[in-house]
Motif scaffolding. Structure first.
Motif, PDB file in Angstrom:
ATOM      1  N   UNK A 101       7.841   1.115  -5.711  1.00 35.85           N
ATOM      2  CA  UNK A 101       7.147   2.782  -5.937  1.00 35.85           C
ATOM      3  C   UNK A 101       6.857   2.983  -7.329  1.00 35.85           C
ATOM      4  N   UNK A 102       5.722   3.461  -7.635  1.00 37.01           N
ATOM      5  CA  UNK A 102       5.555   3.815  -9.141  1.00 37.01           C
ATOM      6  C   UNK A 102       6.501   4.796  -9.726  1.00 37.01           C
ATOM      7  N   UNK A 103       6.866   4.450 -10.902  1.00 35.27           N
ATOM      8  CA  UNK A 103       8.014   5.276 -11.714  1.00 35.27           C
ATOM      9  C   UNK A 103       7.639   6.912 -11.534  1.00 35.27           C
ATOM     10  N   UNK A 104       6.360   7.030 -11.653  1.00 35.83           N
ATOM     11  CA  UNK A 104       5.670   8.383 -11.876  1.00 35.83           C
ATOM     12  C   UNK A 104       5.607   9.122 -10.563  1.00 35.83           C
ATOM     13  N   UNK A 105       5.880   8.535  -9.256  1.00 34.63           N
ATOM     14  CA  UNK A 105       5.716   9.054  -7.976  1.00 34.63           C
ATOM     15  C   UNK A 105       4.473   9.208  -7.495  1.00 34.63           C
ATOM     16  N   UNK A 106       3.492   8.788  -8.195  1.00 38.05           N
ATOM     17  CA  UNK A 106       2.216   9.046  -7.805  1.00 38.05           C
ATOM     18  C   UNK A 106       1.706   7.675  -7.168  1.00 38.05           C
ATOM     19  N   UNK A 130       0.811  -1.203   0.019  1.00 39.19           N
ATOM     20  CA  UNK A 130       0.061   0.024   0.068  1.00 39.19           C
ATOM     21  C   UNK A 130       0.788   1.110  -0.062  1.00 39.19           C
ATOM     22  N   UNK A 131       0.970   2.047  -0.936  1.00 41.26           N
ATOM     23  CA  UNK A 131       1.782   3.227  -1.197  1.00 41.26           C
ATOM     24  C   UNK A 131       1.177   4.357  -0.700  1.00 41.26           C
ATOM     25  N   UNK A 132       1.807   5.168  -0.020  1.00 45.95           N
ATOM     26  CA  UNK A 132       1.413   6.433   0.634  1.00 45.95           C
ATOM     27  C   UNK A 132       2.730   7.521   0.353  1.00 45.95           C
ATOM     28  N   UNK A 133       2.593   8.364  -0.839  1.00 49.05           N
ATOM     29  CA  UNK A 133       3.889   9.120  -1.221  1.00 49.05           C
ATOM     30  C   UNK A 133       5.105   8.003  -1.419  1.00 49.05           C
ATOM     31  N   UNK A 134       6.227   8.145  -0.608  1.00 53.58           N
ATOM     32  CA  UNK A 134       7.301   7.176  -1.033  1.00 53.58           C
ATOM     33  C   UNK A 134       7.228   6.140   0.212  1.00 53.58           C
ATOM     34  N   UNK A 135       6.317   5.984   1.121  1.00 53.48           N
ATOM     35  CA  UNK A 135       6.346   5.197   2.004  1.00 53.48           C
ATOM     36  C   UNK A 135       5.448   3.982   1.991  1.00 53.48           C
ATOM     37  N   UNK A 136       5.719   2.915   2.604  1.00 56.36           N
ATOM     38  CA  UNK A 136       4.728   1.509   2.446  1.00 56.36           C
ATOM     39  C   UNK A 136       4.273   1.153   3.859  1.00 56.36           C
ATOM     40  N   UNK A 137       3.363   0.443   3.787  1.00 60.04           N
ATOM     41  CA  UNK A 137       2.492  -0.035   4.926  1.00 60.04           C
ATOM     42  C   UNK A 137       3.265  -1.462   5.309  1.00 60.04           C
ATOM     43  N   UNK A 138       3.790  -1.295   6.813  1.00 59.73           N
ATOM     44  CA  UNK A 138       4.294  -2.674   7.177  1.00 59.73           C
ATOM     45  C   UNK A 138       3.823  -2.864   8.458  1.00 59.73           C
TER      46      UNK A 138
END
Length: 146
Positions: A141-146, A16-24
């Protein structure tokens, strides 16, 4: 060569992506106890990978996700665990439907809690399937940063 009666399991985990972070979350389990892992679990009969990712995340965190997509797969033979196992782990990626929603720890017997971690500064120790993926240089992380 004699074959074991044991068969590999199939796990679906989700970034689950939120900015440049992931949920762990920190696992409480006979496999990977006290390691940091992605939300996810066993693929059920007849279930798609996307359905499994959404269901497991909802059961574990209460979060609803969207834009679920396949990233990669790893083959994990975990012989040194208290309960030796073999899992094919399917890695998915998604975003939250409501970016303001806060993850809840809905399975406290299986997880010590959920938090957001920068992909370039992950906590240690990582659960082996995630560690293998991270050490390979794979970036979720998505290449487009979104």
């Amino acid at each position: 060569m004699e074959r074991s009666a044991a068969v590999p399991g199939v796990a679906v985990v989700v970034f689950v992506i939120k900015g440049n972070t992931v949920l762990l979350g920190k696992r409480r389990s006979s496999i990977g106890d006290s390691t940091f892992a992605l939300p996810g679990g066993h693929l059920e009969f007849g279930e798609s990978w996307e359905e499994c990712a959404a269901r497991e995340l909802k059961e574990e965190t209460g979060l609803d996700i969207d834009n679920i997509e396949f990233l990669t797969v790893t083959n994990n033979i975990l012989l040194e665990e208290a309960k030796p196992s073999h899992y094919v782990t399917i890695f998915m990626r998604s975003v939250m439907v409501d970016p303001c929603q806060i993850p809840q720890n809905l399975e406290p017997n299986k997880c010590d809690g959920w938090d957001w971690y920068p992909w370039n500064d992950l906590p240690k120790p990582l659960f082996r399937p995630l560690e293998t993926m991270a050490l390979s240089g794979f970036n979720p992380l998505p290449a487009d940063g979104k």
